[in-house]
Motif scaffolding. Structure first.
Motif, PDB file in Angstrom:
ATOM      1  N   LYS A   2      -3.940   3.800 -18.914  1.00 29.54           N
ATOM      2  CA  LYS A   2      -3.026   2.424 -18.828  1.00 29.54           C
ATOM      3  C   LYS A   2      -1.641   2.900 -19.713  1.00 29.54           C
ATOM      4  N   PRO A   3      -0.613   2.252 -18.797  1.00 24.22           N
ATOM      5  CA  PRO A   3       0.789   2.971 -19.360  1.00 24.22           C
ATOM      6  C   PRO A   3       0.676   2.253 -21.132  1.00 24.22           C
ATOM      7  N   PHE A   4       1.202   3.195 -22.099  1.00 26.79           N
ATOM      8  CA  PHE A   4       1.578   3.268 -23.236  1.00 26.79           C
ATOM      9  C   PHE A   4       2.622   1.791 -23.603  1.00 26.79           C
ATOM     10  N   ALA A   5       3.442   2.029 -23.331  1.00 24.81           N
ATOM     11  CA  ALA A   5       4.486   0.574 -22.905  1.00 24.81           C
ATOM     12  C   ALA A   5       5.417   0.470 -23.734  1.00 24.81           C
ATOM     13  N   LYS A   6       5.486   1.576 -24.374  1.00 21.19           N
ATOM     14  CA  LYS A   6       6.323   0.833 -26.360  1.00 21.19           C
ATOM     15  C   LYS A   6       6.821   2.206 -26.158  1.00 21.19           C
ATOM     16  N   THR A   7       8.215   1.785 -26.880  1.00 18.24           N
ATOM     17  CA  THR A   7       8.543   2.971 -28.040  1.00 18.24           C
ATOM     18  C   THR A   7       8.231   4.033 -29.142  1.00 18.24           C
ATOM     19  N   SER A   8       8.229   5.131 -28.739  1.00 15.99           N
ATOM     20  CA  SER A   8       7.742   5.725 -29.872  1.00 15.99           C
ATOM     21  C   SER A   8       8.673   5.960 -30.928  1.00 15.99           C
ATOM     22  N   ALA A   9       8.601   5.989 -31.823  1.00 13.23           N
ATOM     23  CA  ALA A   9       9.447   6.575 -33.075  1.00 13.23           C
ATOM     24  C   ALA A   9      10.308   7.920 -33.274  1.00 13.23           C
ATOM     25  N   MET A  10       9.549   8.966 -31.979  1.00 14.74           N
ATOM     26  CA  MET A  10      10.551   9.856 -31.308  1.00 14.74           C
ATOM     27  C   MET A  10      11.390  10.075 -30.354  1.00 14.74           C
ATOM     28  N   GLN A  11      11.283   8.788 -30.101  1.00 16.60           N
ATOM     29  CA  GLN A  11      12.328   8.506 -28.870  1.00 16.60           C
ATOM     30  C   GLN A  11      13.150   7.388 -29.758  1.00 16.60           C
ATOM     31  N   GLU A  12      12.808   6.803 -30.569  1.00 22.84           N
ATOM     32  CA  GLU A  12      14.124   5.844 -31.109  1.00 22.84           C
ATOM     33  C   GLU A  12      15.202   6.662 -31.944  1.00 22.84           C
ATOM     34  N   GLU A  13      14.980   7.495 -32.982  1.00 23.52           N
ATOM     35  CA  GLU A  13      15.257   8.540 -33.335  1.00 23.52           C
ATOM     36  C   GLU A  13      15.806   9.641 -32.642  1.00 23.52           C
ATOM     37  N   GLY A  14      15.218   9.813 -31.850  1.00 25.86           N
ATOM     38  CA  GLY A  14      15.739  10.651 -31.042  1.00 25.86           C
ATOM     39  C   GLY A  14      17.623  11.428 -29.949  1.00 25.86           C
ATOM     40  N   ILE A  15      17.270  12.775 -29.620  1.00 27.52           N
ATOM     41  CA  ILE A  15      18.610  13.222 -29.358  1.00 27.52           C
ATOM     42  C   ILE A  15      19.053  11.801 -28.145  1.00 27.52           C
ATOM     43  N   ALA A  16      20.231  11.901 -27.292  1.00 33.38           N
ATOM     44  CA  ALA A  16      20.803  11.296 -26.716  1.00 33.38           C
ATOM     45  C   ALA A  16      20.075  11.560 -25.030  1.00 33.38           C
ATOM     46  N   VAL A  17      20.772  11.722 -24.063  1.00 30.32           N
ATOM     47  CA  VAL A  17      19.752  11.869 -23.227  1.00 30.32           C
ATOM     48  C   VAL A  17      21.445  13.404 -22.159  1.00 30.32           C
ATOM     49  N   ASP A  18      22.147  12.033 -22.403  1.00 27.41           N
ATOM     50  CA  ASP A  18      23.518  13.161 -22.073  1.00 27.41           C
ATOM     51  C   ASP A  18      23.952  14.356 -22.900  1.00 27.41           C
ATOM     52  N   ASP A  19      23.496  14.486 -24.314  1.00 25.72           N
ATOM     53  CA  ASP A  19      23.239  15.733 -25.080  1.00 25.72           C
ATOM     54  C   ASP A  19      22.409  17.272 -24.805  1.00 25.72           C
ATOM     55  N   CYS A  20      21.450  15.698 -24.490  1.00 23.99           N
ATOM     56  CA  CYS A  20      20.150  17.061 -24.212  1.00 23.99           C
ATOM     57  C   CYS A  20      20.698  17.603 -23.460  1.00 23.99           C
ATOM     58  N   VAL A  21      20.816  16.857 -22.647  1.00 27.57           N
ATOM     59  CA  VAL A  21      20.799  17.679 -20.859  1.00 27.57           C
ATOM     60  C   VAL A  21      22.181  18.390 -20.686  1.00 27.57           C
ATOM     61  N   SER A  22      23.653  18.128 -21.397  1.00 26.70           N
ATOM     62  CA  SER A  22      24.381  19.268 -21.325  1.00 26.70           C
ATOM     63  C   SER A  22      23.930  20.474 -22.195  1.00 26.70           C
ATOM     64  N   GLN A  23      23.369  20.285 -23.371  1.00 24.22           N
ATOM     65  CA  GLN A  23      22.433  21.697 -23.574  1.00 24.22           C
ATOM     66  C   GLN A  23      21.256  22.685 -22.481  1.00 24.22           C
ATOM     67  N   MET A  24      20.236  21.381 -21.737  1.00 19.70           N
ATOM     68  CA  MET A  24      20.327  22.199 -20.610  1.00 19.70           C
ATOM     69  C   MET A  24      20.610  23.308 -19.799  1.00 19.70           C
ATOM     70  N   VAL A  25      21.914  22.112 -19.322  1.00 16.25           N
ATOM     71  CA  VAL A  25      23.286  23.000 -18.477  1.00 16.25           C
ATOM     72  C   VAL A  25      23.496  24.390 -18.451  1.00 16.25           C
ATOM     73  N   ALA A  26      23.548  24.149 -20.174  1.00 19.17           N
ATOM     74  CA  ALA A  26      24.258  25.592 -21.097  1.00 19.17           C
ATOM     75  C   ALA A  26      23.015  26.670 -20.174  1.00 19.17           C
ATOM     76  N   ALA A  27      22.427  26.297 -20.682  1.00 18.09           N
ATOM     77  CA  ALA A  27      20.907  27.113 -20.976  1.00 18.09           C
ATOM     78  C   ALA A  27      21.062  27.715 -19.798  1.00 18.09           C
ATOM     79  N   ILE A  28      20.801  26.996 -18.644  1.00 17.40           N
ATOM     80  CA  ILE A  28      20.830  27.293 -17.170  1.00 17.40           C
ATOM     81  C   ILE A  28      22.073  28.127 -16.816  1.00 17.40           C
ATOM     82  N   GLU A  29      23.110  27.720 -17.183  1.00 13.08           N
ATOM     83  CA  GLU A  29      24.536  28.630 -17.230  1.00 13.08           C
ATOM     84  C   GLU A  29      24.599  30.136 -17.443  1.00 13.08           C
ATOM     85  N   ASN A  30      24.040  30.001 -18.729  1.00 10.39           N
ATOM     86  CA  ASN A  30      23.465  31.619 -19.352  1.00 10.39           C
ATOM     87  C   ASN A  30      22.208  32.453 -18.662  1.00 10.39           C
TER      88      ASN A  30
END
Ligand SMILES: NC(=O)c1ccc[n+]([C@@H]2O[C@H](COP(=O)([O-])OP(=O)(O)OC[C@H]3O[C@@H](n4cnc5c(N)ncnc54)[C@H](OP(=O)(O)O)[C@@H]3O)[C@@H](O)[C@H]2O)c1
Length: 264
Positions: free
Chosen positions: A201-229
């Protein structure tokens, strides 16, 4: 992949979270994006929010339905003639101890996170082999590098991706099919809301790991740089998380004690 101008990028799991943001960033950089996931309406909403919606195409896919993949690949090849980047991103997580997780949940996560990406890759591969160059970027996880509480099925599915795609990278180097393994942790998306509990069944809660986590745009910028390089593997996390694979390798006892302190 040096730049994304006029490249054709196919993103699975583009209706939300990391996939949605990847669509936005690569579209901004000049790529045409094939947006895939199960929910058509959500994909169309993402499409309308892109900087250049005319350079995008919505095509639903269910990673649990591999019998449909031949037609999906045919559709994108007929329309675009090639795929420069396949971003294997669609995925689902888990929030339950192994002892309380029904085996059907383990199997479901393997289908979505592992067998789906592998089956899709195998069908697309003959086309990639004929191209001058292409990239397959795999959204693994730091859970693909070590196990963690309440992630036995999730972690196993992500570990499996490394085995398959590291082998594929070696075999396909002669065809210039590059493989980028992206290993993030704690990104602020709906992943824990959408995760399954031990009964599926869906967990349907936000984990602390997500609450305290990295913003999605920051994460994706790092992923884009990894693919570019053309990085073979990248770890994306905060503070000590970035060195965790090194700590595991060189100080395994200390690493185990550090993880024990993160008991939920
Ligand atoms: N967030 C994190 O902290 C984190 C960390 C490391 C790795 N990751 C990985 O990042 C990837 C994306 O997750 P996210 O954080 O962006 O989570 P999310 O916001 O829940 O997005 C998941 C995406 O996967 C799609 N999806 C789920 N099941 C699918 C299926 N059967 N077929 C096709 N698409 C499916 C969803 O679309 P539909 O519901 O429309 O199908 C959605 O677009 C996952 O592989 C995850 O393991 C996330």
């Amino acid at each position: 992949m040096k730049n994304f101008q006029n490249k054709i990028v196919w993103i699975t799991g583009a209706s939300a979270g990391i996939g949605e943001e990847m669509a936005r960033q690569l579209n901004q950089k000049g790529a045409t994006i094939i947006l895939s996931a199960r929910r058509k309406e959500a994909l169309e909403k993402v499409q309308q929010s892109l900087p250049f919606p005319e350079k995008s195409y919505v095509m639903t896919i269910d990673m649990e339905a591999p019998t449909t993949f031949t037609d999906k690949v045919k559709e994108v090849i007929q329309k675009f003639g090639k795929i420069d980047l396949l971003f294997l991103n669609a995925g689902i997580s888990q929030r339950s101890y192994a002892a309380q997780t029904d085996i059907s949940v383990d199997r479901r996560l393997m289908e979505i996170n592992y067998f789906g990406p592998v089956a899709l890759t195998k069908i697309l591969l003959p086309f990639l082999q004929k191209q001058t160059e292409s990239n397959i970027a795999v959204n693994s996880s730091l859970a693909g590098k070590f196990g963690f509480y309440e992630r036995s099925a999730y972690s196993a599915s992500k570990f499996a991706l490394h085995g398959f795609f590291e082998s594929l990278r070696l075999e396909e180097a002669e065809h210039n099919v590059n493989v980028n393994m992206l290993c993030a942790i704690g990104i602020k998306t709906g992943i824990s809301q959408n995760a399954l509990d031990g009964n599926g069944k869906p967990f349907a809660k936000t984990s602390a790991m997500q609450e305290e986590g990295i913003a999605v745009d920051d994460c994706v910028s790092q992923m884009v740089a990894a693919i570019e390089n053309n990085k073979k593997e990248v770890i994306i996390g905060k503070g000590a998380q970035r060195f965790s694979t090194k700590i595991k390798e060189f100080l395994p006892e200390l690493f185990f004690k550090m993880l024990q302190k993160r008991k939920p």
